[in-house]
Write a protein that holds these residues in place. Structure first.
Motif, PDB file in Angstrom:
ATOM      1  N   UNK A 119       0.838  -1.200   0.000  1.00  0.00           N
ATOM      2  CA  UNK A 119       0.000   0.000   0.000  1.00  0.00           C
ATOM      3  C   UNK A 119       0.872   1.249   0.000  1.00  0.00           C
ATOM      4  N   UNK A 120       0.236   2.357  -0.305  1.00  0.00           N
ATOM      5  CA  UNK A 120       0.939   3.631  -0.326  1.00  0.00           C
ATOM      6  C   UNK A 120       1.093   4.165   1.098  1.00  0.00           C
ATOM      7  N   UNK A 121       2.189   4.863   1.338  1.00  0.00           N
ATOM      8  CA  UNK A 121       2.450   5.509   2.626  1.00  0.00           C
ATOM      9  C   UNK A 121       2.540   7.014   2.398  1.00  0.00           C
ATOM     10  N   UNK A 122       1.934   7.831   3.295  1.00  0.00           N
ATOM     11  CA  UNK A 122       1.273   7.454   4.548  1.00  0.00           C
ATOM     12  C   UNK A 122      -0.154   6.959   4.326  1.00  0.00           C
ATOM     13  N   UNK A 123      -0.638   6.168   5.279  1.00  0.00           N
ATOM     14  CA  UNK A 123      -2.003   5.656   5.255  1.00  0.00           C
ATOM     15  C   UNK A 123      -2.377   5.220   6.666  1.00  0.00           C
ATOM     16  N   UNK A 129      -4.669  10.353  -8.323  1.00  0.00           N
ATOM     17  CA  UNK A 129      -5.699   9.469  -7.773  1.00  0.00           C
ATOM     18  C   UNK A 129      -6.612  10.231  -6.824  1.00  0.00           C
ATOM     19  N   UNK A 130      -7.898   9.905  -6.787  1.00  0.00           N
ATOM     20  CA  UNK A 130      -8.831  10.647  -5.930  1.00  0.00           C
ATOM     21  C   UNK A 130      -8.475  10.546  -4.451  1.00  0.00           C
ATOM     22  N   UNK A 131      -8.807  11.569  -3.708  1.00  0.00           N
ATOM     23  CA  UNK A 131      -8.448  11.628  -2.289  1.00  0.00           C
ATOM     24  C   UNK A 131      -9.058  10.480  -1.498  1.00  0.00           C
ATOM     25  N   UNK A 132     -10.246  10.013  -1.898  1.00  0.00           N
ATOM     26  CA  UNK A 132     -10.900   8.932  -1.159  1.00  0.00           C
ATOM     27  C   UNK A 132     -10.069   7.650  -1.151  1.00  0.00           C
ATOM     28  N   UNK A 133      -9.187   7.478  -2.149  1.00  0.00           N
ATOM     29  CA  UNK A 133      -8.370   6.269  -2.222  1.00  0.00           C
ATOM     30  C   UNK A 133      -7.296   6.201  -1.157  1.00  0.00           C
ATOM     31  N   UNK A 134      -6.834   7.362  -0.694  1.00  0.00           N
ATOM     32  CA  UNK A 134      -5.851   7.444   0.392  1.00  0.00           C
ATOM     33  C   UNK A 134      -5.685   8.914   0.776  1.00  0.00           C
ATOM     34  N   UNK A 135      -6.528   9.420   1.675  1.00  0.00           N
ATOM     35  CA  UNK A 135      -6.476  10.843   2.027  1.00  0.00           C
ATOM     36  C   UNK A 135      -5.103  11.319   2.481  1.00  0.00           C
ATOM     37  N   UNK A 136      -4.397  10.503   3.270  1.00  0.00           N
ATOM     38  CA  UNK A 136      -3.107  10.930   3.811  1.00  0.00           C
ATOM     39  C   UNK A 136      -2.085  11.167   2.696  1.00  0.00           C
ATOM     40  N   UNK A 137      -1.996  10.239   1.742  1.00  0.00           N
ATOM     41  CA  UNK A 137      -1.031  10.396   0.645  1.00  0.00           C
ATOM     42  C   UNK A 137      -1.436  11.533  -0.288  1.00  0.00           C
ATOM     43  N   UNK A 138      -2.733  11.692  -0.524  1.00  0.00           N
ATOM     44  CA  UNK A 138      -3.216  12.791  -1.360  1.00  0.00           C
ATOM     45  C   UNK A 138      -2.809  14.130  -0.751  1.00  0.00           C
ATOM     46  N   UNK A 139      -3.041  14.275   0.548  1.00  0.00           N
ATOM     47  CA  UNK A 139      -2.702  15.533   1.218  1.00  0.00           C
ATOM     48  C   UNK A 139      -1.193  15.765   1.221  1.00  0.00           C
ATOM     49  N   UNK A 140      -0.410  14.688   1.366  1.00  0.00           N
ATOM     50  CA  UNK A 140       1.048  14.826   1.359  1.00  0.00           C
ATOM     51  C   UNK A 140       1.537  15.334   0.000  1.00  0.00           C
ATOM     52  N   UNK A 141       0.935  14.841  -1.087  1.00  0.00           N
ATOM     53  CA  UNK A 141       1.318  15.303  -2.425  1.00  0.00           C
ATOM     54  C   UNK A 141       0.953  16.776  -2.616  1.00  0.00           C
TER      55      UNK A 141
END
Length: 291
Positions: free
Chosen positions: A145-149, A193-205
Motif C-alpha cells: 500500500x501507499x504511505x502514509x495511510x 488518484x482521488x483523495x478517497x483512495x488514500x487521504x493521507x497520501x493525497x494531502x502529502x502530495x
C-alpha cells in the motif's frame, strides 16, 4: 461502507463503555473510531451511543440493536476464519497492490510469490484504503500500500521509496527547460488518484506541491494510465511510476527524485502466517528503491 467493521466499532464501544478503552482494544486511535461510529449512525439513521463526560452510554436504539450487531460481528469472524481455512487447504494466496504501483513491479511481485510454489497467487489491484480494509477483513493476506495511510490494527513493514517522475505535455514550456521548476506548471491541472483512495497520501502530495510554490486544481485519475491520458491531452500534469518511454504527447521531468518518490510498505494482519511472503516482497521492493 464496511458495515461489519463499523458494527465492530459499535460493539466494542458498547462493551467497553468508553471510547479510549475501545480504541485500545481495536488497536487504533480514538478519532477514527469516533468518526466511524458516527458514520454508522448516519447510515442507520439512529443514534446508538450518547457521548458523555463519564464515557459512552447506549441509547434505547443502541441497546435494542446491540444483540443483533454482536451476532453479525461474531458470524463474520467465523466466516472469515472458515474462508482462511479453505484458502489454505486449496493453496491460495490473496495479495493486493495499490493502483499506483507500476505494472512491471506488480508482475515481478507475482512472479516472486509464485516461485515459492506453496500457493496459487491471486492479485487484487485497488486503492490503499480498499486494500487496508481487505487485509483487515481477511479478504487479502497481505498488500503493498501507499504511505502514509491509516493502518491501525495491522502490522506494517518498513517504508520503501520508489522512483516517480513528473509527467507533462510534450509541448509544454517545462519540457523544453534545462532547469524545470514546479511553478512553471501553474497553467496546468494536477491529475492524481482521488483523495478517497488514500487521504493521507493525497494531502502529502498537495503539501509537497504547495511547499515548492505550486497551488493548482486537481482532477481525479484512478491509475497511471488515466494520468498519462490526461497529460497527453495537453491540459494536465501528473506523477507517474512509469519510466520514460515512447508515449505520444508526454514528457518526463527528472525533478527531485527523493522528494517525488512513491512511498510504499507491506501490511498484514498480526495473525496471518505470511512472514515468508512478506520477506520475499520486501526484497523485491528493496531492490527497486530510490538510492
Amino acid at each position: 461502507m464496511d458495515l461489519i467493521r463499523h458494527l465492530r466499532f459499535f460493539v466494542t464501544v458498547a462493551e467497553e463503555g468508553h471510547f479510549g478503552r475501545a480504541a485500545a482494544v481495536l488497536d487504533m486511535t480514538q478519532p477514527p473510531l469516533s468518526q466511524g461510529l458516527r458514520k454508522l449512525e448516519q447510515h442507520l439513521g439512529s443514534e446508538l451511543v450518547h457521548r458523555t463526560r463519564q464515557g459512552a452510554v447506549l441509547t434505547p436504539a443502541g441497546a435494542e440493536l446491540l444483540p443483533r450487531a454482536r451476532l453479525l460481528v461474531d458470524d463474520a469472524d467465523r466466516f472469515l476464519a472458515e474462508a482462511r481455512r479453505v484458502a489454505r487447504a486449496r493453496g491460495l494466496l490473496h495479495w493486493g497492490a495499490t493502483r499506483v504501483l507500476p505494472d512491471r513491479l506488480v508482475t515481478l511481485c507475482v512472479t516472486v510469490l509464485s516461485r515459492r510454489g506453496e500457493a496459487t497467487v491471486a492479485t487484487r489491484s485497488a486503492s490503499t484504503v480498499e486494500l487496508v480494509d481487505a487485509v483487515r477483513s481477511g479478504m487479502c493476506d497481505l498488500a503493498v500500500v501507499e504511505h502514509p495511510a491509516l493502518t491501525e490494527g495491522l502490522e506494517a513493514g518498513p517504508v520503501v521509496k520508489l522512483r516517480r517522475w513528473l509527467v507533462v505535455p510534450a509541448d509544454h514550456r517545462s519540457a523544453r527547460s534545462d532547469r524545470p521548476r514546479l511553478p512553471m506548471l501553474s497553467d496546468l491541472t494536477f491529475a492524481a488518484p482521488p483523495r478517497t483512495g488514500n487521504p493521507a497520501a493525497f494531502d502529502a502530495a498537495q503539501d509537497l506541491l504547495r511547499e515548492r510554490g505550486l497551488d493548482v486544481e486537481t482532477t481525479p485519475a484512478a491509475d497511471d494510465r488515466a494520468v498519462l491520458a490526461a497529460v497527453a491531452a495537453g491540459t494536465h500534469f501528473g506523477m507517474s511510476t512509469s519510466p520514460p518511454g515512447s508515449v505520444p504527447g508526454v514528457a518526463w521531468l527528472d525533478w527531485a527524485p527523493s522528494a517525488l518518490a512513491l512511498r510504499v510498505r507491506i501490511v498484514r494482519r498480526a495473525d496471518a502466517d505470511v512472514g515468508a511472503h512478506v520477506d520475499a516482497l520486501d526484497r523485491v521492493l528493496f531492490k527497486e528503491r530510490v538510492r
